[in-house]
Design a protein around this motif. Structure first.
Motif, PDB file in Angstrom:
ATOM      1  N   LYS A 207       9.520 -48.512  95.720  1.00  0.00           N
ATOM      2  CA  LYS A 207       8.219 -48.445  95.156  1.00  0.00           C
ATOM      3  C   LYS A 207       7.316 -47.206  95.541  1.00  0.00           C
ATOM      4  CE  LYS A 207       7.988 -53.030  93.210  1.00  0.00           C
ATOM      5  NZ  LYS A 207       7.139 -54.131  93.257  1.00  0.00           N
TER       6      LYS A 207
ATOM      7  N   GLY B 119       6.358 -44.098  93.470  1.00  0.00           N
ATOM      8  CA  GLY B 119       4.886 -43.533  93.202  1.00  0.00           C
ATOM      9  C   GLY B 119       4.457 -42.353  93.730  1.00  0.00           C
TER      10      GLY B 119
ATOM     11  N   LEU C 193       1.044 -47.415  92.468  1.00  0.00           N
ATOM     12  CA  LEU C 193       2.360 -47.750  92.737  1.00  0.00           C
ATOM     13  C   LEU C 193       2.696 -47.523  94.294  1.00  0.00           C
ATOM     14  CD1 LEU C 193       5.237 -49.021  91.490  1.00  0.00           C
ATOM     15  CD2 LEU C 193       5.805 -46.747  90.748  1.00  0.00           C
TER      16      LEU C 193
ATOM     17  N   GLY D  40       3.731 -50.682  96.694  1.00  0.00           N
ATOM     18  CA  GLY D  40       5.045 -50.364  97.508  1.00  0.00           C
ATOM     19  C   GLY D  40       4.794 -50.448  98.988  1.00  0.00           C
TER      20      GLY D  40
END
Length: 59
Positions: free
Chosen positions: A16, A20, A28, A32
């Motif tokens: 993630k 991101g 994001l 993550g």
């Protein structure tokens, strides 16, 4: 949760984080990063199956 769940959470969190960063989604990326850190903490917890690991934390 066990060590495998912690590892799984770290991998998903890192993925993630990378996605991101690639697409420019800071939310994001941060989510993550937080998930990967939770996974690391889960992996570092002493296991009930390994009593010696608890001893190392006490010393």
């Amino acid at each position: 949760m066990g060590k495998t769940k912690g590892l799984q959470r770290r991998i998903v969190g890192k993925a993630k984080q990378a996605v991101g960063e690639i697409i420019g989604d800071q939310g994001l990326h941060e989510a993550g990063k937080a998930e990967a850190e939770r996974g690391r903490e889960e992996q570092d917890k002493p296991s009930d199956r390994n009593p010696l690991k608890k001893l190392n934390q006490l010393t």
